[in-house]
Scaffold this active site. Structure first.
Site, PDB file in Angstrom:
ATOM      1  N   TYR A  89     -37.658  90.691 119.499  1.00 25.44           N
ATOM      2  CA  TYR A  89     -37.363  91.588 118.368  1.00 25.44           C
ATOM      3  C   TYR A  89     -37.286  90.742 117.114  1.00 25.44           C
ATOM      4  O   TYR A  89     -36.657  89.684 117.105  1.00 25.44           O
ATOM      5  CB  TYR A  89     -36.026  92.291 118.601  1.00 25.44           C
ATOM      6  CG  TYR A  89     -35.569  93.157 117.443  1.00 25.44           C
ATOM      7  CD1 TYR A  89     -36.252  94.317 117.095  1.00 25.44           C
ATOM      8  CD2 TYR A  89     -34.442  92.809 116.692  1.00 25.44           C
ATOM      9  CE1 TYR A  89     -35.824  95.114 116.037  1.00 25.44           C
ATOM     10  CE2 TYR A  89     -34.005  93.602 115.631  1.00 25.44           C
ATOM     11  CZ  TYR A  89     -34.697  94.752 115.309  1.00 25.44           C
ATOM     12  OH  TYR A  89     -34.284  95.542 114.260  1.00 25.44           O
TER      13      TYR A  89
ATOM     14  N   ASP B  38     -38.528  82.473 115.167  1.00 28.71           N
ATOM     15  CA  ASP B  38     -37.497  83.394 114.700  1.00 28.71           C
ATOM     16  C   ASP B  38     -36.183  82.962 115.349  1.00 28.71           C
ATOM     17  O   ASP B  38     -35.901  83.299 116.504  1.00 28.71           O
ATOM     18  CB  ASP B  38     -37.868  84.831 115.070  1.00 28.71           C
ATOM     19  CG  ASP B  38     -36.813  85.829 114.580  1.00 28.71           C
ATOM     20  OD1 ASP B  38     -35.782  85.386 114.025  1.00 28.71           O
ATOM     21  OD2 ASP B  38     -37.033  87.039 114.756  1.00 28.71           O
TER      22      ASP B  38
ATOM     23  N   LYS C  26     -27.686  86.049 110.632  1.00 30.43           N
ATOM     24  CA  LYS C  26     -26.506  86.077 111.508  1.00 30.43           C
ATOM     25  C   LYS C  26     -25.512  84.956 111.174  1.00 30.43           C
ATOM     26  O   LYS C  26     -24.817  85.056 110.181  1.00 30.43           O
ATOM     27  CB  LYS C  26     -26.939  86.125 112.974  1.00 30.43           C
ATOM     28  CG  LYS C  26     -27.725  87.434 113.255  1.00 30.43           C
ATOM     29  CD  LYS C  26     -28.019  87.775 114.675  1.00 30.43           C
ATOM     30  CE  LYS C  26     -28.578  89.194 114.747  1.00 30.43           C
ATOM     31  NZ  LYS C  26     -29.798  89.347 115.487  1.00 30.43           N
TER      32      LYS C  26
HETATM   33  C1  LIG Z   1     -30.986  90.309 114.799  1.00 30.39           C
HETATM   34  C2  LIG Z   1     -32.365  89.780 114.798  1.00 30.39           C
HETATM   35  C3  LIG Z   1     -33.279  90.095 113.784  1.00 30.39           C
HETATM   36  C4  LIG Z   1     -32.979  91.121 112.722  1.00 30.39           C
HETATM   37  O1  LIG Z   1     -31.941  90.733 111.889  1.00 30.39           O
HETATM   38  P1  LIG Z   1     -31.178  91.866 111.033  1.00 30.39           P
HETATM   39  O2  LIG Z   1     -30.207  91.061 110.215  1.00 30.39           O
HETATM   40  O3  LIG Z   1     -30.543  92.768 112.028  1.00 30.39           O
HETATM   41  O4  LIG Z   1     -32.195  92.537 110.210  1.00 30.39           O
HETATM   42  C5  LIG Z   1     -34.505  89.466 113.767  1.00 30.39           C
HETATM   43  N1  LIG Z   1     -34.827  88.570 114.710  1.00 30.39           N
HETATM   44  C6  LIG Z   1     -33.991  88.246 115.718  1.00 30.39           C
HETATM   45  C7  LIG Z   1     -34.409  87.226 116.719  1.00 30.39           C
HETATM   46  C8  LIG Z   1     -32.740  88.849 115.804  1.00 30.39           C
HETATM   47  O5  LIG Z   1     -31.931  88.544 116.821  1.00 30.39           O
END
Ligand SMILES: *Cc1c(COP(=O)(O)O)cnc(C)c1O
Length: 425
Positions: A142, A237, A265
């Site tokens: 994701y 990512d 995060k």
């Molecule tokens: C949480 C997450 C996102 C999205 O981040 P948001 O701050 O919720 O938009 C993208 N990539 C990864 C790997 C994630 O865990």
């Protein structure tokens, strides 16, 4: 004291599904989500007065535990100086310096307000920099909710994907190729088919959005060498894994250097922050230096910078990650042993302060294998644990997290709750 069911009814009248992010609605486990009133250290309290040991940690940011006093003080001090200026600040330089110092693959970094913004912008940058349209992502990873990433695999392995959300025109994802995680042969085949067309590969270098799936040995290295030989931008990512699995994310642990990295995060310490960065040559394509447009009214927000910087500082305490990793391993091993005593097919895995629980005998290597887990057993386990005051991610497709506040007593309480719940499965 307000009942969750009353609050949920009230929320559902004015917020679609009662929540501002779908997984919070407990749809995949059933039931009404508790409404959280406050949190401290490893614990949450809801509006009915229940206390929980929290393994969601706001989906990752709360690595120091909730309401860390140093982070709260930094936020209060920054807020008193003004909430937002829309003009450059010293705190933004300090945050960018802190990230560049920690991640050797990054010469420069641009700050945004969410992980979604970071990945969306990194992909636009990769496309603008290479002058190519096609991208590769992996099933079960994701990367936020931007249009070109809400895609599932097409009918054949080498056909481009189909939207996985209504409202995304098929044309918007026709350049996104979705391959199986850990399937390097599929990536090789994609390059053989499209040798000079692929702008970037985006990958969670340890996948945390399909529970917890490690890269098999050679997978990340293989992506690196294919990208290098085809002029394709490799994007890690690390929104979840960066500063969670170790001080330099998965790139530190694997030794594989991406061209671009996305973060969010933890670097916001609980406030909305995201970042993307990499080689100076690529970053030079971003506005105002280059032709790739990207902007944000609240980007680099001073209160968010203060929370993030205070968090990053505390992660530098000697032995921080060793201790976090040790506690997480202890939890995971305790849960495995408890399941074994009750004959429940179960296994678990962890890295740094991140872990996954699987109701199956073997650790999965891709989305298909994760999906083969016993979803009913997970549901019963989730609700059993919640009843014992243990708050796990309300989905079998999400990783969970341990914070620096999860001490031995907290872990022992969790493992004995699990012991009782496994006995009922
Ligand atoms: C949480 C997450 C996102 C999205 O981040 P948001 O701050 O919720 O938009 C993208 N990539 C990864 C790997 C994630 O865990």
């Amino acid at each position: 004291m307000t009942q969750h069911s009353d609050l949920f009814d009230r929320a559902c009248k004015v917020i679609p599904g009662g929540v501002n992010s779908p997984v919070r609605a407990f749809r995949s486990v059933g039931g009404t989500p508790p409404f959280i009133e406050r949190a401290l250290g490893p614990r949450l309290w809801d509006t009915e007065g229940h206390c929980y040991i929290d393994y969601v940690g706001s989906w990752g940011p709360a690595i120091l535990g909730h309401a860390d006093p140093d982070v709260v003080a930094a936020v209060q001090a920054a807020a008193a100086r003004g909430l937002s200026f829309g003009a450059p600040t010293v705190a933004e330089i300090e945050m960018a310096e802190a990230l560049v110092e920690r991640f050797p693959s990054m010469d420069q970094v641009r700050l945004v307000s969410s992980g979604t913004e970071a990945t969306m912008s990194a992909i636009r940058l990769a496309r603008g920099y290479t002058g190519r349209d096609r991208i590769i992502k992996f099933d079960g990873c994701y990367h936020g909710h931007s249009d070109s990433l809400l895609v599932k695999s097409g009918s054949g392995m080498l056909t481009f994907g189909n939207p996985s959300s209504a409202g995304v025109p098929p044309e918007f994802v026709q350049h996104t190729l979705v391959l199986g995680y850990n399937d390097l042969a599929a990536v090789e085949a994609a390059f053989a088919h499209h040798p000079e067309d692929i702008a970037c590969i985006i990958v969670e270098p340890l996948a945390g959005n399909m529970n917890f799936v490690r890269p098999v040995p050679g997978f990340l290295e293989g992506l690196r060498s294919l990208c290098s030989s085809h002029g394709t931008v490799l994007i890690f990512d690390e929104v979840m894994t960066g500063l969670r699995v170790g001080p330099q994310g998965m790139q530190g642990l694997s030794g594989v250097r991406p061209d671009l990295t996305t973060l969010a995060k933890i670097i916001g310490g609980g406030m909305p922050v995201g970042a993307f960065g990499g080689h100076a040559a690529i970053m030079a394509s971003i506005a105002p230096l280059g032709p790739v447009y990207q902007a944000g009214t609240l980007s680099g927000n001073p209160v968010a910078m203060a929370a993030g910087l205070a968090t990053l500082r505390k992660l530098q305490q000697p032995g921080f990650y060793e201790a976090l990793q040790g506690q997480t391993q202890k939890l995971v091993q305790g849960l495995e042993a408890a399941a074994r005593r009750h004959g429940v097919p179960f296994c678990a895995d962890s890295e740094g302060g991140m872990f996954g629980l699987f109701f199956q005998a073997e650790r999965p290597r891709n989305l298909a294998e994760v999906s083969a887990g016993d979803a009913e057993a997970f549901k019963r386990f989730f609700h059993g644990m919640l009843g014992h005051g243990i708050y796990l991610a309300p989905s079998a497709f999400e990783a969970s997290f341990v914070s620096a506040c999860h001490d031995d007593e907290v872990l022992d309480t969790t493992i004995s709750a699990a012991e009782q719940v496994f006995a009922t499965l």
